[in-house]
Design an enzyme around this catalytic site. Structure first.
Site, short mmCIF file in Angstrom:
data_model
loop_
_atom_site.label_atom_id
_atom_site.label_comp_id
_atom_site.label_asym_id
_atom_site.label_seq_id
_atom_site.Cartn_x
_atom_site.Cartn_y
_atom_site.Cartn_z
N SER A 124 -18.54 9.71 -22.00
CA SER A 124 -19.23 9.11 -20.84
C SER A 124 -20.19 8.00 -21.24
O SER A 124 -21.31 7.90 -20.72
CB SER A 124 -19.99 10.22 -20.06
OG SER A 124 -19.11 11.20 -19.59
N ASP A 183 -16.01 11.43 -13.72
CA ASP A 183 -16.33 11.96 -12.39
C ASP A 183 -15.31 11.49 -11.35
O ASP A 183 -15.20 12.08 -10.28
CB ASP A 183 -17.73 11.54 -11.94
CG ASP A 183 -18.84 12.38 -12.59
OD1 ASP A 183 -18.51 13.28 -13.38
OD2 ASP A 183 -20.03 12.12 -12.30
O1 LIG Z 1 -25.97 10.89 -17.04
C1 LIG Z 1 -25.54 11.09 -15.91
O2 LIG Z 1 -26.17 10.76 -14.88
C2 LIG Z 1 -24.21 11.72 -15.74
C3 LIG Z 1 -23.35 11.79 -16.82
C4 LIG Z 1 -21.99 12.35 -16.71
O3 LIG Z 1 -21.98 13.61 -17.36
P1 LIG Z 1 -21.39 13.84 -18.87
O4 LIG Z 1 -22.12 12.96 -19.79
O5 LIG Z 1 -21.66 15.30 -19.07
O6 LIG Z 1 -19.93 13.51 -18.81
C5 LIG Z 1 -21.55 12.54 -15.26
O7 LIG Z 1 -20.43 13.40 -15.21
C6 LIG Z 1 -22.64 13.12 -14.40
O8 LIG Z 1 -22.21 13.24 -13.06
C7 LIG Z 1 -23.86 12.22 -14.41
C1 LIG Z 2 -20.92 16.36 -13.31
C2 LIG Z 2 -21.66 16.07 -12.25
O1 LIG Z 2 -22.98 16.36 -12.10
P1 LIG Z 2 -24.14 16.81 -13.10
O2 LIG Z 2 -23.58 16.86 -14.50
O3 LIG Z 2 -25.18 15.76 -12.96
O4 LIG Z 2 -24.55 18.14 -12.59
C3 LIG Z 2 -21.09 15.36 -11.09
O5 LIG Z 2 -21.86 14.93 -10.20
O6 LIG Z 2 -19.87 15.21 -11.01
#
Ligand SMILES: O=C(O)C1=C[C@@H](OP(=O)(O)O)[C@@H](O)[C@H](O)C1
Ligand SMILES: C=C(OP(=O)(O)O)C(=O)O
Length: 431
Positions: free
Chosen positions: A191, A307
């Protein structure tokens, strides 16, 4: 991707603010010296939980005179005190707030829902321990997470970022508050666009952070200064509306997600383009026009924008050939095991899927009626709502779970696509 004006007949989707930008901005404003104004923040379960948690850590957040903006009066340092902090379902709260607390003084216990407690925090706990904080976690390295700290000196640290980028983002955001600054090295990093968002917002609030080598970050102990920020619409939420355009043949435009967007998930539009949709991006907006058919037969790595993988997977049965989505192993550790949850729900419709540790292949076909098991995962509810615009034979077992990021999802989806049923019970709203 072309850059011409969006078509005039477009449906304009009203997409609420980005969860990731709202919660980062809240944290950075809370740590800053002075008062920051955040305009157009997201109001949803995740952001209200984050806001409440900061309130419990002693930060003053109040509505400003005009238009629903938030005024955040920062502490100018980490928090001080003792207390139990409820993170609800919010991964960002569980992964961003403990490093902030460790940079402060006191004894803080972070807890959350059963769903959040099933998600990992061990790499973060390890990192904080190596920096000198006293940290305990629940069984298997999960919440509850207790941090006892007297500020942190900083130093150099490797961070396991292979399960979630949120551990790195949390440590990066706390780093300017450490007495000696911090050098962070991420090995395998999932990510990545979320880390770029973190760096951009840290700089906006006055931090000095440099990426010296790929995945290596140097943060100086500058603290933060207050800054105002307008929150962009949420690009992950926009994916459902853009995908709806692709499968219905309409044009959907989302304003506020133009070329300069800080969110990696805007690139979902490029995936729709590969599937045959027409996409335009301007300085200020993204528009998608469906062509009536969805082209399959390709393989796409969505590890950076995971996501949105479910948005594609849920409509993939409508494509003219199988579609493979890769690089999404970490999506098994979110609100649900998302690969498994998507595969089972598609299976219930009669759609064939093949899954691996970090991939799913969806085959065309299948129209049986089904009740979608949402697993309290907002993205399952929203992704399968897009498919239902074409099949019209799906119901959701928990329509209200959309409140995690968009309590008004069903109303807005129905406004643009009247075929989308309004749930009988409104979504829970914490605002
Ligand atoms: O840093 C953030 O705001 C996010 C990072 C992502 O998670 P991961 O790093 O666990 O993939 C994403 O899936 C999540 O909805 C929000
Ligand atoms: C993974 C998600 O949320 P969080 O990790 O911020 O709970 C999301 O919003 O898809």
């Amino acid at each position: 991707m072309t850059t011409v004006s969006p078509p005039p007949e477009a449906l304009h989707a009203r997409i609420p603010g980005s969860k990731s930008l709202t919660n980062r901005a809240l944290l950075l404003a809370a740590a800053a010296e002075g008062t920051s104004v955040l305009t157009a923040p997201l109001i949803s379960d995740d952001t209200m939980a984050f806001r409440q948690a900061l309130g419990d850590l002693g930060v003053r957040i109040r509505p400003s005179e005009d238009d629903g903006a938030w005024q955040v009066t920062g502490l100018g340092r980490g928090p001080r005190g003792t207390g139990r902090i409820w993170c609800a379902d919010a991964g960002t709260a569980a992964r961003f707030l403990p490093p902030l607390a460790a940079a402060g003084h006191g004894d803080f216990l972070f807890t959350g829902s059963d769903q959040l407690t099933a998600r990992p925090v061990a790499p973060l706990a390890d990192a904080l321990r190596r920096l000198g904080a006293e940290v305990q976690t629940g069984p298997g390295g999960t919440l509850p997470l207790r941090v006892r700290a007297e500020g942190l000196d900083g130093g150099a640290l490797d961070v396991d970022s292979s399960l979630s980028s949120q551990f790195l983002s949390g440590l990066l955001m706390a780093a300017p508050l450490l007495r000696g600054g911090l050098l962070l090295r991420a090995g395998e990093l999932v990510s990545r666009p979320y880390v770029d968002m973190t760096l951009a917002l840290m700089r906006h609030f006055g931090a000095d952070v440099a990426e010296d080598a790929p995945g290596g970050f140097a943060v100086r102990p500058t603290g933060y200064r207050a800054a105002d920020l307008r929150i962009e619409p949420d690009a992950s939420t926009a994916s459902y509306f853009l995908a709806a355009a692709a499968v219905t043949g309409h044009t959907v435009t989302v304003r506020g997600l133009g070329h300069g967007s800080l969110q990696g998930d805007v690139r979902f539009a490029e995936v729709l383009e590969r599937a045959g949709a027409r996409v335009t991006r301007t300085e200020d907006a993204v528009s998608v026009t469906g062509t009536g058919t969805l082209r399959g037969g390709f393989d796409v790595d969505m590890g950076d924008i995971s996501d949105t993988f479910m948005t594609l997977a849920a409509i993939a049965p409508l494509a003219d050939a199988p579609l493979t989505i890769r690089g999404i192993g970490h999506a098994r550790l979110k609100e649900s095991d998302r690969i498994e949850a998507v595969a089972r729900n598609l299976g219930a419709l009669g759609v064939r899927t093949d899954t691996g540790r970090d991939r799913i292949t969806v085959h065309p076909g299948g129209t049986s009626p089904a009740r979608i098991a949402c697993h309290r995962d907002h993205r399952i509810a929203m992704a399968f709502s897009v498919l239902n615009l074409r099949t019209g034979n799906l119901t959701l077992d928990d329509p209200g779970c959309v409140a995690k990021t968009f309590p008004g999802f069903h109303e807005e989806f129905h406004r643009l696509f009247p075929g989308h049923p309004l749930p009988t019970a409104p979504a829970r709203t914490s605002a």
